[in-house]
Design a protein around this motif. Structure first.
Motif, short mmCIF file in Angstrom:
data_model
loop_
_atom_site.label_atom_id
_atom_site.label_comp_id
_atom_site.label_asym_id
_atom_site.label_seq_id
_atom_site.Cartn_x
_atom_site.Cartn_y
_atom_site.Cartn_z
N LYS A 20 0.82 -1.21 0.00
CA LYS A 20 0.00 0.00 0.00
C LYS A 20 0.86 1.26 0.00
CE LYS A 20 -3.61 2.51 2.45
NZ LYS A 20 -4.57 2.55 3.56
N LEU A 24 1.00 4.05 -2.90
CA LEU A 24 0.61 5.41 -2.54
C LEU A 24 1.69 6.42 -2.89
CD1 LEU A 24 -1.31 7.42 -1.15
CD2 LEU A 24 -0.24 6.78 1.03
N ALA A 79 -5.47 3.98 -7.29
CA ALA A 79 -6.41 5.11 -7.18
C ALA A 79 -6.63 5.80 -8.53
CB ALA A 79 -5.91 6.11 -6.14
N SER A 213 -5.78 12.77 -2.33
CA SER A 213 -5.92 13.27 -0.96
C SER A 213 -5.31 12.33 0.07
CB SER A 213 -7.39 13.50 -0.64
OG SER A 213 -8.14 12.31 -0.76
N GLU A 214 -5.11 11.08 -0.29
CA GLU A 214 -4.50 10.11 0.63
C GLU A 214 -3.06 10.48 0.98
OE1 GLU A 214 -4.31 5.22 0.97
OE2 GLU A 214 -5.18 6.17 -0.80
N LYS A 215 -2.43 11.29 0.13
CA LYS A 215 -1.06 11.72 0.40
C LYS A 215 -0.98 12.95 1.29
CE LYS A 215 0.92 9.92 -3.92
NZ LYS A 215 1.70 10.25 -5.14
N LYS A 243 -10.61 17.26 4.83
CA LYS A 243 -9.15 17.08 4.74
C LYS A 243 -8.45 18.38 4.34
CE LYS A 243 -8.19 12.21 3.85
NZ LYS A 243 -7.53 11.27 2.93
#
Length: 257
Positions: A20, A24, A79, A213-215, A243
């Motif tokens: 993961k 990412l 993603a 946005s996960e970063k 976020k």
């Protein structure tokens, strides 16, 4: 996720977590993984070897890279739907006749695919794969900034690259990032890559950083720039998303798209 929980991971849980993180952040070093997972680098190397044997990652010097970023890969991009949203948003920043400077990566790849054929642009790039993607666009003049190609980032690096960038003033820089944080700015873990990205910022009038946005709220070892030095951040989420609120308060000069 608490540290004790990570420290007690089984081997399979650890490998899934490694996979993961690599997907990412595109690339992750052995030492960074060892610190995050509370294990030795030898353990991480064994895990990476097994993930590579299963064709899930690609080993590079000092770490591993996501398979979807590699030139020979047909793997599904991590993603990807979010990256397509980011690409569509980024197109809104581009106007006919512009001079762009772009980096590489899977989000940039989606952006290139979405550039309308009727747009007349001049695009400089330091990334070989981006240059190849641009060849499919009939009205784009593509200029590859040459130099030694980094096996880590697949960008051209070396003194020649800095010399060429010093003579460019692009209208807009479009750049991906491996991590982005309010205090840590946007960052990477490879010294040469960081220096080239700093030079790219200097070679552009405006800059847009593309990131899922996960970063957000993640940091890698070497800062490229503070967020106050960036004009736009493009994510897949709406500006009202929770976020983004702390970023909007901390860096009022930054525009989220």
């Amino acid at each position: 996720m608490i540290a004790t929980e990570i420290a007690n991971y089984t081997k399979e849980e650890r490998k899934n977590y490694i996979l993961k993180l690599i997907n990412l952040h595109t690339r992750v070093s052995f030492d960074a993984l060892a610190v995050q997972l509370f294990v030795s680098e030898d353990t991480i190397r064994r895990d990476i070897n097994e993930l590579e044997s299963d064709s899930l990652v690609i080993k590079v010097k000092g770490g591993a890279m996501t398979k979807s970023y590699h030139h020979s890969s047909s793997s599904e991009t991590y993603a990807n739907e979010h990256k397509q949203i980011i690409a569509r948003k980024t197109i809104s920043l581009v106007k006919d006749g512009m001079i762009l400077l772009i980096g590489g990566g899977t989000t940039i790849r989606e952006f290139i695919k979405m550039i309308p054929d009727e747009l007349n642009l001049t695009i400089f790039t330091v990334n070989v794969l981006s240059a190849v993607e641009l060849l499919d666009k009939p009205n784009i003049k593509t200029i590859m900034i040459g130099g030694y190609i980094s096996p880590y980032s697949q960008m051209t690096i070396s003194g020649d690259v800095y010399a060429q960038l010093a003579h460019i003033k692009a209208d807009l820089l479009i750049l991906g990032t491996n991590a982005l944080d309010i205090d840590g700015g946007f960052s990477d873990s490879d010294w040469e890559t960081v220096q080239v990205k700093k030079a790219m910022l200097q070679a552009s009038t405006k800059s847009a950083i593309l990131t899922i946005s996960e970063k957000l709220n993640t940091i890698q070892k070497m800062k490229i720039a503070n967020l106050s030095e960036v004009d736009y951040v493009v994510t897949e989420v709406d500006i009202t998303h929770e976020k983004l609120q702390s970023y909007l308060k901390a860096v009022p000069s930054l525009t989220f798209i």
